[in-house]
Design a protein around this motif. Sequence first.
Motif, PDB file in Angstrom:
ATOM      1  N   MET A 170     -12.195  53.430  41.206  1.00  0.00           N
ATOM      2  CA  MET A 170     -11.201  53.432  41.887  1.00  0.00           C
ATOM      3  C   MET A 170     -11.010  55.025  42.787  1.00  0.00           C
ATOM      4  SD  MET A 170      -8.105  51.151  40.676  1.00  0.00           S
ATOM      5  CE  MET A 170      -7.196  51.188  42.304  1.00  0.00           C
ATOM      6  N   PRO A 171     -11.264  56.014  41.876  1.00  0.00           N
ATOM      7  CA  PRO A 171     -11.330  57.391  42.446  1.00  0.00           C
ATOM      8  C   PRO A 171     -12.082  57.636  43.512  1.00  0.00           C
ATOM      9  CG  PRO A 171     -11.042  57.554  40.003  1.00  0.00           C
ATOM     10  CD  PRO A 171     -11.334  55.967  40.541  1.00  0.00           C
ATOM     11  N   LEU A 172     -13.405  56.973  43.273  1.00  0.00           N
ATOM     12  CA  LEU A 172     -14.777  57.009  44.090  1.00  0.00           C
ATOM     13  C   LEU A 172     -14.241  56.247  45.634  1.00  0.00           C
ATOM     14  CD1 LEU A 172     -17.211  57.802  45.554  1.00  0.00           C
ATOM     15  CD2 LEU A 172     -18.031  55.662  44.021  1.00  0.00           C
ATOM     16  N   PRO A 280      -0.296  61.747  45.511  1.00  0.00           N
ATOM     17  CA  PRO A 280      -1.472  61.776  46.564  1.00  0.00           C
ATOM     18  C   PRO A 280      -2.186  60.356  45.858  1.00  0.00           C
ATOM     19  CG  PRO A 280      -1.362  63.910  45.770  1.00  0.00           C
ATOM     20  CD  PRO A 280      -0.093  63.375  45.004  1.00  0.00           C
ATOM     21  N   VAL A 281      -2.889  59.695  46.647  1.00  0.00           N
ATOM     22  CA  VAL A 281      -3.433  58.484  46.431  1.00  0.00           C
ATOM     23  C   VAL A 281      -4.689  58.690  45.638  1.00  0.00           C
ATOM     24  CG1 VAL A 281      -5.009  56.589  47.461  1.00  0.00           C
ATOM     25  CG2 VAL A 281      -2.823  57.245  48.578  1.00  0.00           C
ATOM     26  N   THR A 282      -5.268  59.842  45.707  1.00  0.00           N
ATOM     27  CA  THR A 282      -6.592  59.925  44.862  1.00  0.00           C
ATOM     28  C   THR A 282      -6.345  60.399  43.381  1.00  0.00           C
ATOM     29  OG1 THR A 282      -6.353  62.413  45.720  1.00  0.00           O
ATOM     30  CG2 THR A 282      -8.018  61.052  46.772  1.00  0.00           C
ATOM     31  N   THR A 283      -4.692  61.133  43.401  1.00  0.00           N
ATOM     32  CA  THR A 283      -4.178  61.209  41.932  1.00  0.00           C
ATOM     33  C   THR A 283      -4.013  59.949  41.303  1.00  0.00           C
ATOM     34  OG1 THR A 283      -3.454  63.320  42.702  1.00  0.00           O
ATOM     35  CG2 THR A 283      -2.554  62.610  40.814  1.00  0.00           C
ATOM     36  N   SER A 284      -3.152  58.981  42.129  1.00  0.00           N
ATOM     37  CA  SER A 284      -2.955  57.898  41.239  1.00  0.00           C
ATOM     38  C   SER A 284      -4.101  57.068  40.917  1.00  0.00           C
ATOM     39  CB  SER A 284      -1.854  57.084  42.281  1.00  0.00           C
ATOM     40  OG  SER A 284      -2.386  57.045  43.416  1.00  0.00           O
ATOM     41  N   ALA A 285      -4.934  57.340  41.850  1.00  0.00           N
ATOM     42  CA  ALA A 285      -6.324  56.387  41.628  1.00  0.00           C
ATOM     43  C   ALA A 285      -7.115  56.841  40.307  1.00  0.00           C
ATOM     44  CB  ALA A 285      -7.253  56.223  42.751  1.00  0.00           C
ATOM     45  N   SER A 286      -6.957  57.969  40.367  1.00  0.00           N
ATOM     46  CA  SER A 286      -7.596  58.707  38.886  1.00  0.00           C
ATOM     47  C   SER A 286      -6.926  58.191  37.682  1.00  0.00           C
ATOM     48  CB  SER A 286      -7.451  60.385  39.199  1.00  0.00           C
ATOM     49  OG  SER A 286      -8.445  60.763  40.434  1.00  0.00           O
ATOM     50  N   LEU A 287      -5.647  58.306  37.733  1.00  0.00           N
ATOM     51  CA  LEU A 287      -4.909  57.830  36.907  1.00  0.00           C
ATOM     52  C   LEU A 287      -5.296  56.193  36.416  1.00  0.00           C
ATOM     53  CD1 LEU A 287      -1.197  59.037  37.353  1.00  0.00           C
ATOM     54  CD2 LEU A 287      -2.861  59.707  35.597  1.00  0.00           C
TER      55      LEU A 287
END
Length: 436
Positions: A170-172, A280-287
Amino acid sequence: MTDTSETAQPLTDRPPAPPAPRLHYAWVVAGVALLVLLGSAGFRSTPGLMMDALNAEFGWSHATIAGAVSVNLTLYGLTAPFAAALMDRFGVRLVVVCALLIISTGAGLTVLMTQSWQLMLCWGVLVGLGSGSMAGAFATTVSGRWFHARQGLVTGVLTAAGAAGNLVFMPLLAWLVEQHGWRTAVVVVSLCATAVAVPVLLFMRERPADLGLLPYGAIEAPPAPVLTGSAIARSLRVLREASRSRAFWLLAGSFAICGATTAGLVGTHFVPAAHDHGMPVTTSASLLAMIGVFDVIGTIASGWFTDRFDSRLLLITYYALRGLSLLLLPRLFAGSLQPPMLAFVIFYGLDWVATVPPTVALCRKHFGPDAPVVFGWVLAAHQIGAAIVAALAGLARDQFGDYDAAWYAAGGLCAVAVGCCLALRMVRPTAPVALS
């Protein structure tokens, strides 16, 4: 007296026995399955990452986009039992390769869409059918055919690959959506689905007997499979027979709640819910990716536990702890990452699909040789539960402006799952345990 001088040989002069193979081919097949499940796992998560982008470009609501996810999850589940029978009838390799190509086609065609029904068709129908063909039936079939020992562990590893890969990528994908647009992300998904088909063609084999082997850990060959009629007829026959058992409905009901509280709610709506609070979307995707990492640990451990402890007690523990964590989640969201949210991510990751190995074990215990197909139907319930909650949570967000009601309702559903598993302790198995 008989002279044996010409026939007897000193022990040191006898030809050495051929060395036993260092690596049983079962582990090669499991490795290929692991790669396929990892490589194909990111496909189902992409619409959740594209919600804001699709809303901005086309004006589609959260409920509309979640509707496509709901169709995807429903078909993902309904395809699973037929996929198990198709793998028995036509072979794992053919079914999996065709499924990957369907996913590739569905994802690739989304770059051309301009209407919401096209999202439903491409991502909902095509990707749903393709991913469903490699759902739990794939992992259950591989572990059942190739392993006599370590079945719980192998099922846990393969399940972890599918669920964790779905989150780890998901982060990618989120970065691709933010930096290069959602179309680039879906093209990458399409190309990856095609690439993953290559190792399946090269290394996948159907059964140990094809190579003159026994399943890993077996001391005698399992009975040869007897296949009559069509795959569809067998799937429906197994459903008809299993539905007469109370165990089937308790397993299906609890697993429907599992799907509702993981793929349906957290997997689909965690990113937009966190974004509502300024994250941020990238932060939540990283979670979510971190959930995937800890899911690997939790599911493999659950497979190890399943080989040693009562599967029903494991399920009661998993659902109870999951429900408590969901009740606390609404208070943990913030604009930046805080320690309580990190603690939730770690805990929820350990519990994400830890339910699968004990559920598969209980299917084997109650339904014997039909366990892969029965688990396919149980998985169908899992995905239907996920689909319903994915759609309802989107509606709740549009209606109330936040997801709080959805999190609290999911915590209550976990209490129902605990009740199902408690009732399961009073149901006696009706079928002998056997290899698939």
